[in-house]
Design a protein around this motif. Sequence first.
Motif, PDB file in Angstrom:
ATOM      1  N   TRP A  51       0.842  -1.188   0.000  1.00  0.00           N
ATOM      2  CA  TRP A  51       0.000   0.000   0.000  1.00  0.00           C
ATOM      3  C   TRP A  51       0.880   1.243   0.000  1.00  0.00           C
ATOM      4  O   TRP A  51       1.928   1.270   0.650  1.00  0.00           O
ATOM      5  N   CYS A  52       0.447   2.282  -0.709  1.00  0.00           N
ATOM      6  CA  CYS A  52       1.262   3.497  -0.828  1.00  0.00           C
ATOM      7  C   CYS A  52       0.381   4.676  -1.251  1.00  0.00           C
ATOM      8  O   CYS A  52      -0.812   4.529  -1.457  1.00  0.00           O
ATOM      9  N   GLY A  53       1.025   5.811  -1.392  1.00  0.00           N
ATOM     10  CA  GLY A  53       0.355   6.986  -1.932  1.00  0.00           C
ATOM     11  C   GLY A  53       0.470   6.972  -3.445  1.00  0.00           C
ATOM     12  O   GLY A  53       0.746   5.939  -4.055  1.00  0.00           O
ATOM     13  N   ILE A  54       0.280   8.105  -4.038  1.00  0.00           N
ATOM     14  CA  ILE A  54       0.405   8.237  -5.486  1.00  0.00           C
ATOM     15  C   ILE A  54       1.814   8.718  -5.768  1.00  0.00           C
ATOM     16  O   ILE A  54       2.245   9.739  -5.240  1.00  0.00           O
ATOM     17  N   SER A  55       2.535   7.955  -6.576  1.00  0.00           N
ATOM     18  CA  SER A  55       3.949   8.271  -6.767  1.00  0.00           C
ATOM     19  C   SER A  55       4.334   8.260  -8.231  1.00  0.00           C
ATOM     20  O   SER A  55       3.603   7.754  -9.078  1.00  0.00           O
ATOM     21  N   GLY A  56       5.492   8.818  -8.479  1.00  0.00           N
ATOM     22  CA  GLY A  56       6.024   8.830  -9.840  1.00  0.00           C
ATOM     23  C   GLY A  56       7.429   9.383  -9.846  1.00  0.00           C
ATOM     24  O   GLY A  56       7.841  10.117  -8.949  1.00  0.00           O
ATOM     25  N   TYR A  57       8.175   8.989 -10.847  1.00  0.00           N
ATOM     26  CA  TYR A  57       9.532   9.497 -11.022  1.00  0.00           C
ATOM     27  C   TYR A  57       9.501  10.983 -11.366  1.00  0.00           C
ATOM     28  O   TYR A  57       8.631  11.435 -12.105  1.00  0.00           O
ATOM     29  N   LEU A  58      10.446  11.712 -10.838  1.00  0.00           N
ATOM     30  CA  LEU A  58      10.663  13.105 -11.247  1.00  0.00           C
ATOM     31  C   LEU A  58      11.690  13.021 -12.377  1.00  0.00           C
ATOM     32  O   LEU A  58      12.887  13.173 -12.169  1.00  0.00           O
ATOM     33  N   ASP A  59      11.187  12.725 -13.566  1.00  0.00           N
ATOM     34  CA  ASP A  59      12.054  12.332 -14.667  1.00  0.00           C
ATOM     35  C   ASP A  59      12.011  13.259 -15.879  1.00  0.00           C
ATOM     36  O   ASP A  59      12.451  12.906 -16.958  1.00  0.00           O
ATOM     37  N   ASP A  60      11.463  14.452 -15.677  1.00  0.00           N
ATOM     38  CA  ASP A  60      11.436  15.414 -16.776  1.00  0.00           C
ATOM     39  C   ASP A  60      11.537  16.837 -16.225  1.00  0.00           C
ATOM     40  O   ASP A  60      11.869  17.029 -15.060  1.00  0.00           O
ATOM     41  N   HIS A  61      11.236  17.820 -17.015  1.00  0.00           N
ATOM     42  CA  HIS A  61      11.411  19.232 -16.641  1.00  0.00           C
ATOM     43  C   HIS A  61      10.287  19.787 -15.761  1.00  0.00           C
ATOM     44  O   HIS A  61      10.386  20.915 -15.278  1.00  0.00           O
ATOM     45  N   ARG A  62       9.230  19.043 -15.539  1.00  0.00           N
ATOM     46  CA  ARG A  62       8.075  19.549 -14.804  1.00  0.00           C
ATOM     47  C   ARG A  62       8.384  19.780 -13.323  1.00  0.00           C
ATOM     48  O   ARG A  62       9.211  19.103 -12.735  1.00  0.00           O
ATOM     49  N   SER A  63       7.634  20.693 -12.728  1.00  0.00           N
ATOM     50  CA  SER A  63       7.749  20.930 -11.290  1.00  0.00           C
ATOM     51  C   SER A  63       7.151  19.742 -10.538  1.00  0.00           C
ATOM     52  O   SER A  63       6.396  18.946 -11.105  1.00  0.00           O
ATOM     53  N   VAL A  64       7.462  19.635  -9.254  1.00  0.00           N
ATOM     54  CA  VAL A  64       6.896  18.578  -8.414  1.00  0.00           C
ATOM     55  C   VAL A  64       5.374  18.666  -8.440  1.00  0.00           C
ATOM     56  O   VAL A  64       4.669  17.651  -8.566  1.00  0.00           O
ATOM     57  N   GLU A  65       4.842  19.865  -8.343  1.00  0.00           N
ATOM     58  CA  GLU A  65       3.391  20.056  -8.322  1.00  0.00           C
ATOM     59  C   GLU A  65       2.759  19.634  -9.652  1.00  0.00           C
ATOM     60  O   GLU A  65       1.709  18.966  -9.659  1.00  0.00           O
ATOM     61  N   ASP A  66       3.387  20.008 -10.774  1.00  0.00           N
ATOM     62  CA  ASP A  66       2.850  19.605 -12.080  1.00  0.00           C
ATOM     63  C   ASP A  66       2.914  18.093 -12.247  1.00  0.00           C
ATOM     64  O   ASP A  66       1.985  17.467 -12.776  1.00  0.00           O
ATOM     65  N   LYS A  67       3.996  17.492 -11.779  1.00  0.00           N
ATOM     66  CA  LYS A  67       4.140  16.039 -11.862  1.00  0.00           C
ATOM     67  C   LYS A  67       3.081  15.359 -10.970  1.00  0.00           C
ATOM     68  O   LYS A  67       2.493  14.349 -11.354  1.00  0.00           O
TER      69      LYS A  67
END
Length: 157
Positions: A51-67
Amino acid sequence: MAAEPVFVPRAGQVDYTHIRYAPVLDAVVVCRGKVLLLQRSGGMRSYPNHWCGISGYLDDHRSVEDKARQEMLEEVGITADRILSMQRGTVLLQEAPDYGKSWLVVPILVRVDDRRYQLDWESQAADWFTMAEAMELPLLPGFDAVITQYRDVVDRG
């Protein structure tokens, strides 16, 4: 149970599959005193059934908020207009020797206006939990350190 598809990076995107240090966001989604947690599909390469939250790689130019907005839409169908606020937490380093990874985790608290969601292939289940209930689940290793940053916010409702 379907296997996780092979990742194919888009233009400008970094593939962290075989890189030791990987930056990720981990969104803790809250609504009226409960947190939305997802149970990872059994076919996932890493941490199946946890079980976890919603996650994703910070793998492009987007801000944390946009990602975070992108991952929220992809993983649970929550659109940007349903997000009331976002607040970054304290960045954590989480070692995962079983996977040869060191995760650089950027927690982000996301408040939403209702509890509707729709899962994608990455998760086999989801539900809204109190903080006490969440801490009893088989959480993704290190996620307890992420979620407890926001214990007061969740408990206050």
